[in-house]
Design an enzyme around this catalytic site. Structure first.
Site, short mmCIF file in Angstrom:
data_model
loop_
_atom_site.label_atom_id
_atom_site.label_comp_id
_atom_site.label_asym_id
_atom_site.label_seq_id
_atom_site.Cartn_x
_atom_site.Cartn_y
_atom_site.Cartn_z
N ASP A 41 0.82 -1.21 0.00
CA ASP A 41 0.00 0.00 0.00
C ASP A 41 0.85 1.26 0.00
OD1 ASP A 41 -2.53 -0.95 -0.08
OD2 ASP A 41 -2.94 -0.75 2.06
N LYS A 63 -3.00 3.50 -3.05
CA LYS A 63 -4.04 4.41 -3.50
C LYS A 63 -3.67 5.83 -3.10
CE LYS A 63 -7.38 0.97 -1.94
NZ LYS A 63 -6.74 0.44 -0.74
N MET A 174 -7.92 9.99 8.47
CA MET A 174 -8.50 10.41 7.17
C MET A 174 -9.38 11.64 7.37
SD MET A 174 -9.49 6.65 5.64
CE MET A 174 -10.15 5.98 7.16
N1 SAH Z 1 -4.54 0.94 9.01
C1 SAH Z 1 -3.94 2.23 9.20
C2 SAH Z 1 -4.90 3.36 8.91
C3 SAH Z 1 -5.39 3.39 7.48
S1 SAH Z 1 -6.42 4.77 7.15
C4 SAH Z 1 -3.37 2.32 10.62
O1 SAH Z 1 -3.67 1.48 11.47
O2 SAH Z 1 -2.60 3.25 10.88
C5 SAH Z 1 -5.26 5.94 6.53
C6 SAH Z 1 -5.10 7.08 7.49
O3 SAH Z 1 -4.20 6.72 8.53
C7 SAH Z 1 -4.49 8.34 6.92
O4 SAH Z 1 -5.45 9.12 6.23
C8 SAH Z 1 -4.02 9.04 8.16
O5 SAH Z 1 -5.09 9.62 8.87
C9 SAH Z 1 -3.52 7.86 8.99
N2 SAH Z 1 -2.07 7.64 8.84
C10 SAH Z 1 -1.48 6.49 8.52
N3 SAH Z 1 -0.13 6.61 8.57
C11 SAH Z 1 0.12 7.88 8.94
C12 SAH Z 1 1.31 8.64 9.20
N4 SAH Z 1 2.53 8.10 9.09
N5 SAH Z 1 1.18 9.93 9.57
C13 SAH Z 1 -0.03 10.49 9.71
N6 SAH Z 1 -1.18 9.83 9.48
C14 SAH Z 1 -1.11 8.54 9.12
#
Ligand code: SAH
Length: 259
Positions: A41, A63, A174
């Site tokens: 991803d 994506k 998000m």
């Molecule tokens: N499964 C992932 C979340 C997926 S949804 C988890 O557990 O972290 C995607 C969202 O995760 C992004 O829009 C943002 O809000 C957050 N996100 C993921 N990695 C990030 C990062 N390194 N810094 C800031 N936000 C992050």
């Protein structure tokens, strides 16, 4: 089955953590080392992927927000087809696979096709990204709950009122496109306009940036700093514990007071 190497013809969903290469788990690395194909991803750390999965064909199914490069149904189809062809399939996802990652849909697709599937949990950005900015999601005396919510669609009145009434810490993933709606909605439901908010962009990476402001000012402050997705939004008193937060909040309170 800790440490078991996945069998040919199986799928392993792997949580890759919030973005730093060294925040993968030992188990994640072990599964990758044996993978024949890796579907990865956008938010997963990938710079070292060729070294982690030296035998694997690497496929980017990432994506961009608003531009779904590979539709979810196609990802489901690809992982199942690869497993049915006898490959050890690794599906590398940002954070934890079961936190807004559509991991459950991929598990269901495998189960429907009779493909063995396992999940390796990952460090979720919901907790690790605030921490990287010095914000604990709970702190004795300040917050005894944290609610993780998706801001992909605007929060409903019921959700806004629930968050406002529960108190504690709200962590929005998000949530950048709906930031204004969230901030205004929470104030409408009684949250103090001075409530501290932190936005952490690309947390746990070299490009991490942080924006801190009171709830009433966060939309402007975020726009001024040009904050962008991927970012985690943290709303709650715990934001005060971030380095420099108190000074910043005082500065902005002054601006608001004279406006
Ligand atoms: N499964 C992932 C979340 C997926 S949804 C988890 O557990 O972290 C995607 C969202 O995760 C992004 O829009 C943002 O809000 C957050 N996100 C993921 N990695 C990030 C990062 N390194 N810094 C800031 N936000 C992050």
């Amino acid at each position: 089955m800790t440490g078991a190497v996945p069998a040919p013809g199986s799928v392993t969903l792997i949580g890759a953590g919030p973005g730093a290469a060294d925040l993968l788990t030992v188990r994640a690395l072990r599964v990758l080392a044996h993978a024949d194909v890796v579907y990865y991803d956008r938010l997963a750390p990938t710079d070292d992927l060729a070294a982690w999965a030296p035998h694997a064909h690497l496929v980017d199914v990432g994506k961009q927000p608003g531009h779904h490069r590979v539709p979810q149904a196609e990802i489901d189809r690809l992982i199942v087809a690869s497993a049915l062809a006898g490959l050890r399939v690794a599906r590398l996802k940002g954070g934890d696979p079961f936190v807004f990652g559509r991991g459950s849909e991929e598990v269901a697709a495998c189960e429907e096709a009779g493909v063995p599937v396992t999940v390796v949990p990952g460090i979720t950005s919901a907790v690790a990204v605030p921490a990287a900015a010095g914000i604990p999601v709970t702190a004795r005396g300040l917050s005894k709950a944290f609610t993780v919510i998706s801001g992909h669609d605007p929060l409903s009145e019921l959700e806004l009122s629930g968050l406002a009434r529960l108190g504690g810490t709200a962590v929005v993933l998000m949530g950048m496109a709906t930031l204004g709606h969230t901030a205004i909605g929470l104030m409408r439901h009684g949250v103090d306009p001075r409530m501290p908010v932190g936005i952490v962009e690309r947390g746990c990476t070299e490009r991490q940036r942080v924006c801190i402001a009171p709830l009433a000012e966060i939309l402007t402050a975020s726009a001024v700093q040009g904050m962008r997705s991927p970012a985690v939004l943290v709303i709650g008193e715990v934001v005060r514990l971030a380095p420099g937060a108190e000074e910043r909040l005082r500065e902005l309170a002054g601006v608001a007071g004279t406006a």
